[in-house]
Design an enzyme around this catalytic site. Sequence first.
Site, mmCIF file in Angstrom:
data_model
loop_
_atom_site.group_PDB
_atom_site.id
_atom_site.type_symbol
_atom_site.label_atom_id
_atom_site.label_comp_id
_atom_site.label_asym_id
_atom_site.label_seq_id
_atom_site.Cartn_x
_atom_site.Cartn_y
_atom_site.Cartn_z
ATOM 1 N N LYS A 43 -110.946 6.343 24.282
ATOM 2 C CA LYS A 43 -111.248 4.941 23.973
ATOM 3 C C LYS A 43 -109.914 4.193 23.983
ATOM 4 O O LYS A 43 -109.186 4.197 22.995
ATOM 5 C CB LYS A 43 -111.884 4.841 22.574
ATOM 6 C CG LYS A 43 -112.874 3.688 22.384
ATOM 7 C CD LYS A 43 -112.296 2.323 22.537
ATOM 8 C CE LYS A 43 -111.401 1.939 21.368
ATOM 9 N NZ LYS A 43 -110.747 0.632 21.630
ATOM 10 N N GLU A 50 -100.852 9.408 14.655
ATOM 11 C CA GLU A 50 -99.531 8.812 14.873
ATOM 12 C C GLU A 50 -99.699 7.346 14.519
ATOM 13 O O GLU A 50 -100.355 6.596 15.245
ATOM 14 C CB GLU A 50 -99.128 8.972 16.334
ATOM 15 C CG GLU A 50 -98.966 10.407 16.789
ATOM 16 C CD GLU A 50 -97.740 11.075 16.197
ATOM 17 O OE1 GLU A 50 -97.546 12.271 16.444
ATOM 18 O OE2 GLU A 50 -96.958 10.392 15.507
ATOM 19 N N CYS A 90 -93.618 1.841 18.210
ATOM 20 C CA CYS A 90 -93.749 2.296 16.818
ATOM 21 C C CYS A 90 -92.420 2.730 16.228
ATOM 22 O O CYS A 90 -92.231 2.717 15.024
ATOM 23 C CB CYS A 90 -94.712 3.475 16.763
ATOM 24 S SG CYS A 90 -94.141 4.840 17.780
ATOM 25 N N GLU A 140 -94.957 -3.686 8.361
ATOM 26 C CA GLU A 140 -94.693 -3.570 9.795
ATOM 27 C C GLU A 140 -95.067 -4.871 10.497
ATOM 28 O O GLU A 140 -96.192 -5.348 10.376
ATOM 29 C CB GLU A 140 -95.508 -2.423 10.386
ATOM 30 C CG GLU A 140 -95.296 -2.241 11.880
ATOM 31 C CD GLU A 140 -96.174 -1.163 12.472
ATOM 32 O OE1 GLU A 140 -97.408 -1.274 12.363
ATOM 33 O OE2 GLU A 140 -95.619 -0.201 13.021
HETATM 34 N N1 LIG Z 1 -96.777 6.601 15.545
HETATM 35 C C1 LIG Z 1 -96.913 6.371 16.836
HETATM 36 O O1 LIG Z 1 -96.634 7.231 17.692
HETATM 37 C C2 LIG Z 1 -97.421 5.032 17.302
HETATM 38 C C3 LIG Z 1 -97.330 4.747 18.668
HETATM 39 C C4 LIG Z 1 -97.776 3.485 19.106
HETATM 40 C C5 LIG Z 1 -98.312 2.554 18.222
HETATM 41 N N2 LIG Z 1 -98.396 2.882 16.904
HETATM 42 C C6 LIG Z 1 -98.936 1.911 15.961
HETATM 43 O O2 LIG Z 1 -100.080 1.266 16.525
HETATM 44 C C7 LIG Z 1 -100.163 -0.078 16.032
HETATM 45 C C8 LIG Z 1 -100.329 -1.056 17.182
HETATM 46 O O3 LIG Z 1 -101.404 -0.654 17.993
HETATM 47 P P1 LIG Z 1 -102.850 -1.315 17.834
HETATM 48 O O4 LIG Z 1 -102.750 -2.719 17.366
HETATM 49 O O5 LIG Z 1 -103.613 -1.019 19.079
HETATM 50 O O6 LIG Z 1 -103.470 -0.444 16.644
HETATM 51 P P2 LIG Z 1 -104.972 -0.507 16.118
HETATM 52 O O7 LIG Z 1 -105.062 0.480 15.039
HETATM 53 O O8 LIG Z 1 -105.420 -1.883 15.892
HETATM 54 O O9 LIG Z 1 -105.851 0.023 17.385
HETATM 55 C C9 LIG Z 1 -105.570 1.268 17.978
HETATM 56 C C10 LIG Z 1 -106.829 1.771 18.665
HETATM 57 O O10 LIG Z 1 -107.803 2.052 17.673
HETATM 58 C C11 LIG Z 1 -109.023 1.389 17.962
HETATM 59 N N3 LIG Z 1 -109.665 1.113 16.681
HETATM 60 C C12 LIG Z 1 -109.427 0.073 15.843
HETATM 61 N N4 LIG Z 1 -110.185 0.181 14.730
HETATM 62 C C13 LIG Z 1 -110.921 1.332 14.871
HETATM 63 C C14 LIG Z 1 -111.911 1.999 14.082
HETATM 64 N N5 LIG Z 1 -112.292 1.523 12.898
HETATM 65 N N6 LIG Z 1 -112.458 3.152 14.549
HETATM 66 C C15 LIG Z 1 -112.080 3.659 15.740
HETATM 67 N N7 LIG Z 1 -111.164 3.068 16.552
HETATM 68 C C16 LIG Z 1 -110.591 1.919 16.112
HETATM 69 C C17 LIG Z 1 -108.593 0.181 18.746
HETATM 70 O O11 LIG Z 1 -109.665 -0.349 19.501
HETATM 71 C C18 LIG Z 1 -107.479 0.759 19.603
HETATM 72 O O12 LIG Z 1 -108.028 1.431 20.713
HETATM 73 C C19 LIG Z 1 -98.878 -0.310 15.259
HETATM 74 O O13 LIG Z 1 -99.124 -0.116 13.881
HETATM 75 C C20 LIG Z 1 -97.954 0.797 15.749
HETATM 76 O O14 LIG Z 1 -96.972 1.176 14.807
HETATM 77 C C21 LIG Z 1 -97.953 4.104 16.413
HETATM 78 O O1 LIG Z 2 -94.923 3.234 20.183
HETATM 79 C C1 LIG Z 2 -94.695 4.417 19.915
HETATM 80 C C2 LIG Z 2 -94.079 5.300 20.835
HETATM 81 C C3 LIG Z 2 -94.366 6.610 20.864
HETATM 82 C C4 LIG Z 2 -93.696 7.415 21.798
HETATM 83 C C5 LIG Z 2 -94.035 8.716 22.015
HETATM 84 O O2 LIG Z 2 -95.091 9.256 21.458
HETATM 85 C C6 LIG Z 2 -93.235 9.560 22.903
HETATM 86 O O3 LIG Z 2 -92.191 9.095 23.418
HETATM 87 O O4 LIG Z 2 -93.645 10.722 23.098
#
Ligand SMILES: NC(=O)c1ccc[n+]([C@@H]2O[C@H](COP(=O)([O-])OP(=O)(O)OC[C@H]3O[C@@H](n4cnc5c(N)ncnc54)[C@H](O)[C@@H]3O)[C@@H](O)[C@H]2O)c1
Ligand SMILES: O=C/C=C/C=C(\O)C(=O)O
Length: 485
Positions: free
Chosen positions: A177, A253, A287, A389
């Site tokens: 998804k 993550e 992230c 964040e």
């Molecule tokens: N730790 C990591 O490796 C990492 C990497 C990239 C992004 N992030 C984090 O992601 C966030 C930004 O991405 P975003 O705005 O897409 O995040 P988000 O949580 O809003 O959405 C992520 C995904 O989850 C889905 N989703 C949302 N609510 C859901 C639910 N209740 N059930 C199932 N699926 C659901 C969304 O449609 C999307 O596909 C930031 O907080 C960033 O720090 C973390």
């Molecule tokens: O936005 C978050 C980035 C994550 C990066 C990785 O998971 C990677 O470099 O393997």
Amino acid sequence: MAAELHNVVGGTRVAGRRTFEKLDPVDGSLVAHVHEAGPDVVDAAVAAARAALDGPWGRASVAERTALLRRIADRIEERFEDFVAAEVRDTGKPEHLARELDVARAATNFRSFADTVAAAGLDSFLTELPNGRKALNYAVPKPLGVVAVIVPWNLPLLLLTWKVAPALACGNAVVVKPSEETPSTATLLAEVIAEAGAPAGVYNVVHGFGPDSAGEYLTTHRDIDGVTFTGESRTGSAIMRAVAPSVRPVSFELGGKNAAVVFADCDLEKTLDGLARSVFLNTGQVCLCTERVYVERSVFDAVANGLAERAKALRLGRPDAPDTTTGPLISQQHRKKVQSYLDLAVAEGATVLAGGSVPELGPDLAGGSWIEPTLWTGLDNSARVVREEVFGPVAALIPFDTEDDAVRLANDTDYGLAAAVWTTDLERGHRVAQQMRVGMAWVNTWYLRDLRSPFGGVGLSGIGREGGLHSMHFYTQPTNVCVQL
Ligand SMILES: NC(=O)c1ccc[n+]([C@@H]2O[C@H](COP(=O)([O-])OP(=O)(O)OC[C@H]3O[C@@H](n4cnc5c(N)ncnc54)[C@H](O)[C@@H]3O)[C@@H](O)[C@H]2O)c1
Ligand SMILES: O=C/C=C/C=C(\O)C(=O)O
């Protein structure tokens, strides 16, 4: 001409219950009509994944699975420019960034996990018993099964393949998804995985949103065997609640509020370049990006001025413009969120060192979700913009006096994803990095990756680790066999 993106179930395109629009973050133009999967389509996708596991894919050897991953990597490279175009259409990021980071890493991810799985041995023990007899214990790794893969919009293809590659390498079938903001590359990957010869149903795509949409239908589905999720921490909480009744394993993550610690003995120019990259890469939508910069007081002004210079030198513009360094935020909705933090920072007493508002980029970009790279001073760890964040091109600079102060300030957060330490005293570099309460700490660099190393966070930043054998531990369920000899 806007594209039409379907769900992909068992190798076939499937229409959704309705379509939603995907807009270009550069100028607000229409990129695609995307088919939103209802419960029936999600059900069909899970059933297709299960059927693949019950078919030849479930009996594929390690050699067959790793060969498929290598063919997928080759095919990604053959269609490299198609992926770059799709990723740029969805995100508005500079073309060079999509090439060097997102698409290049997609092929590398598949090859890296093919190598990892091909080289992996078995856990086994020759057990010596008190009575002088022996036993043999060996663990047989089996696929977790049907894995729900839910990914965000910031590094869409990189993060998707970072999960799909190990999942397939370990013999699973997936229902993906992608984010509603970035549907294109996940859909294109379905074509490529089919072209590489994967059986139908191994890789399925359902488009939509989270609550009351494909995301929730998938995580609450009774026939999934696990959920791997990357996204916001609060979404992680929601998914944990969704899978609780079925007690399915999760790999999370999540968000971060990452700190950089800059000591007076750092190599200033190298540090400023590295810091600027860690704050502004991908318009701060990574992230791992630094949003808190703690600087030893004696060099605070030099670092603040040098970082401000670099922020002001960034070039916001169209993805294909050769001098563009920085793209827009992913959407108007996300820009509204980031803008609210720009306003909050001033209300909390910040001095704006650079940026702070929406840039004037001319009429043809006026419909985009642009924001100025922004730096603040004059705040402390009590400010909401220093604790929450933002996920944009922003950072607060805060002075410290002693090494212990720096460690305390950097660890004063509910997150725990990444940190960076800048010092020429490597003993101190090791010492401070080890004290960071994070999953990953870099010294005199940032976002330098070995894909075999553990990637993940503590606290609100996640559960579990990805990378090399760490991914295999999530995507397999071992059966330990003990034989009395
Ligand atoms: N730790 C990591 O490796 C990492 C990497 C990239 C992004 N992030 C984090 O992601 C966030 C930004 O991405 P975003 O705005 O897409 O995040 P988000 O949580 O809003 O959405 C992520 C995904 O989850 C889905 N989703 C949302 N609510 C859901 C639910 N209740 N059930 C199932 N699926 C659901 C969304 O449609 C999307 O596909 C930031 O907080 C960033 O720090 C973390
Ligand atoms: O936005 C978050 C980035 C994550 C990066 C990785 O998971 C990677 O470099 O393997």
